[in-house]
Design an enzyme around this catalytic site. Structure first.
Site, PDB file in Angstrom:
ATOM      1  N   GLN A 101      -1.986 -19.054  16.637  1.00 62.35           N
ATOM      2  CA  GLN A 101      -1.656 -20.340  15.963  1.00 62.35           C
ATOM      3  C   GLN A 101      -0.979 -20.237  14.946  1.00 62.35           C
ATOM      4  O   GLN A 101      -0.107 -20.875  14.192  1.00 62.35           O
ATOM      5  CB  GLN A 101      -3.071 -20.813  15.392  1.00 62.35           C
ATOM      6  CG  GLN A 101      -3.019 -22.440  15.058  1.00 62.35           C
ATOM      7  CD  GLN A 101      -4.405 -22.998  14.556  1.00 62.35           C
ATOM      8  OE1 GLN A 101      -4.617 -23.709  13.744  1.00 62.35           O
ATOM      9  NE2 GLN A 101      -5.443 -22.555  15.486  1.00 62.35           N
TER      10      GLN A 101
ATOM     11  N   SER B  46     -11.188 -23.356   6.735  1.00 59.70           N
ATOM     12  CA  SER B  46     -11.125 -23.704   7.929  1.00 59.70           C
ATOM     13  C   SER B  46      -9.502 -23.613   8.316  1.00 59.70           C
ATOM     14  O   SER B  46      -8.508 -24.087   7.904  1.00 59.70           O
ATOM     15  CB  SER B  46     -11.361 -24.802   8.613  1.00 59.70           C
ATOM     16  OG  SER B  46     -11.528 -25.288  10.077  1.00 59.70           O
ATOM     17  N   GLU B  47      -9.021 -22.714   9.500  1.00 61.27           N
ATOM     18  CA  GLU B  47      -7.704 -22.741  10.005  1.00 61.27           C
ATOM     19  C   GLU B  47      -6.914 -23.896  10.098  1.00 61.27           C
ATOM     20  O   GLU B  47      -5.679 -23.806   9.688  1.00 61.27           O
ATOM     21  CB  GLU B  47      -7.459 -21.994  11.159  1.00 61.27           C
ATOM     22  CG  GLU B  47      -8.117 -22.651  12.374  1.00 61.27           C
ATOM     23  CD  GLU B  47      -8.277 -21.611  13.591  1.00 61.27           C
ATOM     24  OE1 GLU B  47      -8.455 -20.557  13.235  1.00 61.27           O
ATOM     25  OE2 GLU B  47      -8.157 -22.218  14.598  1.00 61.27           O
ATOM     26  N   ASN B  48      -7.516 -24.871  10.284  1.00 61.81           N
ATOM     27  CA  ASN B  48      -6.722 -26.153  10.386  1.00 61.81           C
ATOM     28  C   ASN B  48      -6.235 -26.759   9.150  1.00 61.81           C
ATOM     29  O   ASN B  48      -5.414 -27.833   8.934  1.00 61.81           O
ATOM     30  CB  ASN B  48      -7.523 -27.333  11.293  1.00 61.81           C
ATOM     31  CG  ASN B  48      -8.845 -27.712  10.791  1.00 61.81           C
ATOM     32  OD1 ASN B  48      -9.421 -26.882  10.192  1.00 61.81           O
ATOM     33  ND2 ASN B  48      -8.890 -28.944  10.562  1.00 61.81           N
ATOM     34  N   SER B  88      -2.254 -22.210   5.338  1.00 61.60           N
ATOM     35  CA  SER B  88      -3.591 -21.646   6.091  1.00 61.60           C
ATOM     36  C   SER B  88      -3.353 -20.438   6.604  1.00 61.60           C
ATOM     37  O   SER B  88      -4.274 -19.373   6.201  1.00 61.60           O
ATOM     38  CB  SER B  88      -4.119 -22.447   7.148  1.00 61.60           C
ATOM     39  OG  SER B  88      -5.121 -22.111   7.606  1.00 61.60           O
TER      40      SER B  88
END
Lengths: 234, 218
Positions: A101, B46-48, B88
């Site tokens: 990601q 949180s990675e988002n 992030s």
């Protein structure tokens, strides 16, 4: 002021053709360009390569394009919520490139910022690193990853103006800012298109220079994938 | 008695220290937030794209624009911030996050981890896990000691496609707390009532046992 405003989604997607590579913002179903996706379904273009962190769910988001077999290849980091996706992937109908990601985000940002490639430790020693150059920096191994090359970027913001300036809301921000200016044409859809001058220049997340077309989207469903709540204690 | 998932989370919560920025993975790791001491200051990333995650919202107050990496609706606490995905992962890759807690399908005694793919069966993707394990200094794996078929998940070598190499330092399972050291898994603590023999039987990799092994404290 240079205006980026177009009348509607039809005008915003002019020039989209089968076989193109497109970036689509969003994490899960949060912050996805709902209007652009609906229009892609309507245009019935196919053989698309889609760069997007996720692949939607069976009946929403990119799942709508998968249902109609418009996607040839997906470049994503996590695709666990879509049964139709898994079926097409395991049967070989759909080509899938799964990448970390952070690498996905950085390949967008590199394209936006003019870096052809960058080194990252993510994926070293795994099948993600197969066929890629590797090199040691400060005693740690890294692999070379390249900037994306895409025809269109479809992003969704909360507020914007005719100059193309964008402000995002909450975690609906995610990949959207990184994809702006990372493709030949960036199309931004916003929940609210405000008059030029209304947005405080100090609060702009993405300056209009990274956006070629902007329009106010319609009928946002903003579906929640995992509704989790707690009980009120009195 | 082997621990349940909540007890694993409760034990891991003791590893969370004052002033830590912590990234929690999906599954058991998410539960850790429920057990962190209230007298210390910790921020969950949180990675988002959120730092300063709070509890789930009250019914009727859910916001589609405020979710965690598991796509669950969440709230934010005072001092929270939102940011884009590249930023992030800059926090993660740049080692600004102090502690990463994530799940695994397999861990090897060299500290390799596999948690994203079962060839031909299950392909969900790595999400942010590869970025996390490649960069984090302090990684704790939360998992069951054996899989549903009763086979050990602590192995000499991982059999599944890897997520990262030589990165796991500590593992908390339903049976034990272990540290990855040269030559194997060093047994640090036992779950209450679980014997060293039972742990050894469930560990395919080399288990290193030195002296008396204390029971876990919660």
């Amino acid at each position: 002021m240079i205006t980026k405003k177009v009348a509607n989604v039809t005008e915003a997607l002019k020039g989209v053709k089968s076989g193109m590579t497109m970036m689509l913002g969003g994490f899960g179903l949060s912050g996805i360009p709902e209007n652009a996706i609906a229009e892609l379904v309507k245009l019935n273009v196919d053989n698309l390569t889609c760069i997007s962190n996720n692949a939607g769910v069976d009946d929403f988001g990119l799942g709508l394009l998968l249902q109609k077999k418009q996607i040839k290849k997906m470049v994503s980091s996590y695709v666990g919520e879509n049964a139709e996706f898994e079926r097409q992937m395991l049967s070989g109908e759909l080509d899938v490139e799964l990448i970390p990601q952070g690498t996905l985000a950085e390949r967008c940002r590199a394209a936006q910022g003019g870096f052809p490639a960058f080194w990252t430790p993510a994926g070293y020693g795994t099948e993600v690193a197969e066929g890629k150059e590797s090199r040691e920096f400060n005693g740690k191994m890294h692999i070379l990853e390249y900037a994306f090359d895409a025809d269109f970027a479809f992003v969704k913001a909360w507020k914007g103006d005719a100059a193309g300036n964008l402000i995002f809301k909450g975690t609906a921000r995610n990949f959207n800012p990184n994809m702006c200016g990372a493709a030949r044409i960036t199309v931004a859809e916003v929940e609210e298109l405000v008059l030029v001058g209304e947005l405080d220049p100090n609060q702009i997340h993405i300056p209009g220079i990274f956006v070629q077309r902007i329009f106010e989207g319609k009928d946002y469903e903003k579906r929640i994938e995992q509704r989790t709540v707690r009980e009120k204690t009195t | 008695m082997a621990l349940d998932k909540n007890q694993i989370a409760q034990r891991i919560a003791r590893e969370v220290k004052d002033g830590y920025y912590v990234n929690l993975g999906i599954g058991i790791p998410t539960l850790v937030a429920n057990y962190v001491r209230e007298d210390i200051d910790v921020e969950f990333q949180s990675e988002n794209g959120v730092l300063g995650m709070g509890p789930f919202p009250y019914a009727g107050e859910e916001d589609a624009d405020v979710i965690n990496a598991g796509k669950q609706t969440i709230t934010t606490l005072p001092g929270a911030s939102f940011f884009d995905s590249a930023t992030s992962f800059g926090m993660i890759r740049g080692q600004h996050v102090d502690l990463t807690i994530l799940g695994a399908m397999e861990v090897s005694q060299d500290g390799d981890i596999a948690n994203w793919k079962i060839p031909g069966k299950m392909v969900k993707g790595m999400g942010g896990a590869m970025d996390l394990v490649a960069s984090a200094e302090n990684i704790i794996v939360a998992m069951m000691h054996t899989n549903r078929a009763g086979e050990s998940k602590l192995l000499k070598k991982c059999s599944l496609p890897l997520t990262g190499v030589k990165c796991v330092k500590k593992i908390v399972t339903n049976l034990a707390v272990l540290e990855v050291v040269d030559g194997g898994f060093k047994l640090l603590e036992r779950a209450p009532g679980v014997s060293v023999e039972e742990i050894d039987k469930s560990t395919e990799g080399n288990l290193i046992v030195g002296g008396g092994i204390p029971e876990m404290q919660f």
